[in-house]
Design a protein around this motif. Structure first.
Motif, mmCIF file in Angstrom:
data_model
loop_
_atom_site.group_PDB
_atom_site.id
_atom_site.type_symbol
_atom_site.label_atom_id
_atom_site.label_comp_id
_atom_site.label_asym_id
_atom_site.label_seq_id
_atom_site.Cartn_x
_atom_site.Cartn_y
_atom_site.Cartn_z
ATOM 1 N N VAL A 46 0.842 -1.199 0.000
ATOM 2 C CA VAL A 46 0.000 0.000 0.000
ATOM 3 C C VAL A 46 0.877 1.250 0.000
ATOM 4 C CG1 VAL A 46 -1.750 1.309 1.270
ATOM 5 C CG2 VAL A 46 -1.889 -1.185 1.166
ATOM 6 N N MET A 58 0.761 4.239 -2.692
ATOM 7 C CA MET A 58 0.517 5.631 -2.336
ATOM 8 C C MET A 58 1.664 6.534 -2.800
ATOM 9 S SD MET A 58 -2.466 5.742 -0.978
ATOM 10 C CE MET A 58 -2.849 4.506 -2.229
ATOM 11 N N ASP A 59 2.893 6.036 -2.717
ATOM 12 C CA ASP A 59 4.035 6.807 -3.224
ATOM 13 C C ASP A 59 3.877 7.058 -4.722
ATOM 14 O OD1 ASP A 59 5.211 6.894 -0.733
ATOM 15 O OD2 ASP A 59 6.574 5.212 -1.117
ATOM 16 N N CYS A 72 1.129 7.219 -6.401
ATOM 17 C CA CYS A 72 0.064 8.215 -6.591
ATOM 18 C C CYS A 72 0.584 9.630 -6.344
ATOM 19 C CB CYS A 72 -1.102 7.923 -5.647
ATOM 20 S SG CYS A 72 -2.094 6.489 -6.086
ATOM 21 N N GLN A 73 1.405 9.785 -5.310
ATOM 22 C CA GLN A 73 1.928 11.109 -5.002
ATOM 23 C C GLN A 73 2.856 11.616 -6.106
ATOM 24 O OE1 GLN A 73 1.195 13.286 -2.765
ATOM 25 N NE2 GLN A 73 -0.252 12.025 -1.630
ATOM 26 N N LEU A 132 -7.231 10.628 0.976
ATOM 27 C CA LEU A 132 -7.731 9.301 0.637
ATOM 28 C C LEU A 132 -8.993 9.014 1.434
ATOM 29 C CD1 LEU A 132 -7.127 6.732 -1.015
ATOM 30 C CD2 LEU A 132 -5.838 5.879 0.950
ATOM 31 N N ILE A 134 -10.162 2.790 -0.237
ATOM 32 C CA ILE A 134 -9.364 2.014 -1.180
ATOM 33 C C ILE A 134 -9.753 0.549 -1.071
ATOM 34 C CG2 ILE A 134 -7.454 1.742 0.458
ATOM 35 C CD1 ILE A 134 -5.539 1.824 -1.965
ATOM 36 N N ALA A 158 -8.849 3.388 -5.782
ATOM 37 C CA ALA A 158 -8.700 4.379 -4.718
ATOM 38 C C ALA A 158 -9.572 5.587 -4.995
ATOM 39 C CB ALA A 158 -7.236 4.810 -4.590
ATOM 40 N N GLY A 191 -10.310 9.428 -3.704
ATOM 41 C CA GLY A 191 -9.856 10.550 -2.898
ATOM 42 C C GLY A 191 -10.908 11.642 -2.871
ATOM 43 N N ASP A 250 2.510 11.578 8.384
ATOM 44 C CA ASP A 250 2.897 11.970 7.032
ATOM 45 C C ASP A 250 3.103 13.486 6.975
ATOM 46 O OD1 ASP A 250 0.347 13.103 7.022
ATOM 47 O OD2 ASP A 250 -0.526 11.524 5.772
ATOM 48 N N THR A 284 -0.077 7.840 8.660
ATOM 49 C CA THR A 284 0.010 7.476 7.248
ATOM 50 C C THR A 284 -1.013 6.394 6.911
ATOM 51 O OG1 THR A 284 1.721 5.822 7.676
ATOM 52 C CG2 THR A 284 2.459 8.035 7.152
ATOM 53 N N SER A 285 -1.616 6.505 5.724
ATOM 54 C CA SER A 285 -2.694 5.587 5.344
ATOM 55 C C SER A 285 -2.270 4.118 5.346
ATOM 56 C CB SER A 285 -3.274 5.986 3.986
ATOM 57 O OG SER A 285 -2.287 6.121 3.006
#
Length: 245
Positions: free
Chosen positions: A25, A29-30, A32-33, A55, A58, A105, A107, A163, A169-170
């Motif tokens: 995960v 997420m990295d 996505c960022q 988020l 998910i 996901a 958001g 974060d 952090t998610s």
């Protein structure tokens, strides 16, 4: 689409020799960022209008978790914007291009000044939408069973768990919920609905509910009884969504 290639490292690998789910995960997420940062007009629009994306939910379907030292390719596609939600499809494939994990996901766009979610016009985002890989997407909201569950040991949020936004952090919600499950429990589909952000010093209390022989729900509560997040673990015919690129 944005993609990144990594080798599964020792620190992200579990005792079974495979990538830990919450670490998978984190890699998603990295990705996505980094995808968000490359969309310069989109980022400029968010900054100018004091907006952020948090988020909301998910769903991850697991075909298999990659092994230590495997090379994996994580990719993200933005495929829609509806009301207050931005929609992303995230995949992780192995060196042979076989699908390992696929995620949907959602958001929520959040107005930082007004302190509330806002609806956006997709035309204002300056983003090229991609066609998403097929996947059975369940509803975003996860019902909490009315019967009392089993309360497990609490998790205290520390500074190192935060974060850039100062929130837990998610991926750590996956770790907290996963640690609350029986060690021999197996599943291939996980959904998490995020409800409010946990911050440093707060306590997250996992409450486990058995909803079926092969399905469980973990309600991650705060000291006040309200939920930070809810996770559902189940089994499904996830290979029906298999697609190769």
């Amino acid at each position: 689409m944005y993609q990144m290639e990594n080798m599964v490292p020792f620190t992200r690998t579990g005792a079974d020799g495979r990538l830990k789910l919450h670490e998978a995960v984190a890699m998603m997420m990295d990705c996505c960022q980094f995808q968000e940062y490359q969309e310069r007009e989109f980022c400029r629009y968010l900054r100018t209008n004091h907006l952020a994306i948090f988020l909301f939910s998910i769903q991850i379907d697991i075909l298999r978790l990659p092994e230590f030292r495997e090379t994996v390719r994580t990719a993200v596609k933005i495929y829609g914007c509806k009301s207050i939600y931005g929609l992303r499809r995230i995949t992780m494939r192995d060196a042979a291009n076989r699908l390992c994990l696929i995620a949907n996901a959602t958001g929520a766009f959040f107005d930082l000044k007004a302190g509330k979610a806002v609806k956006l016009d997709p035309a204002d985002l300056h983003v090229d939408f991609d066609e998403a890989e097929p996947m059975e997407c369940l509803p975003r909201k996860i019902p909490i069973p009315p019967a009392a569950g089993t309360e497990m040991p609490a998790f205290t949020v520390h500074r190192s768990d935060l974060d850039l936004n100062g929130h837990l952090t998610s991926p750590l919600y996956f770790a907290i919920a996963g640690n609350a499950l029986p060690q021999d429990f197996r599943c291939n589909r996980v959904r998490v609905e995020y409800k409010k952000q946990a911050k440093s010093g707060e306590v997250v209390i996992p409450v486990v509910h058995h909803v079926a022989p092969a399905a469980m729900v973990v309600d991650m509560r705060g000291a006040d009884g309200g939920s930070f997040a809810v996770a559902e673990y189940s089994n499904a015919d996830v290979r029906a969504c298999l697609s190769e690129e």
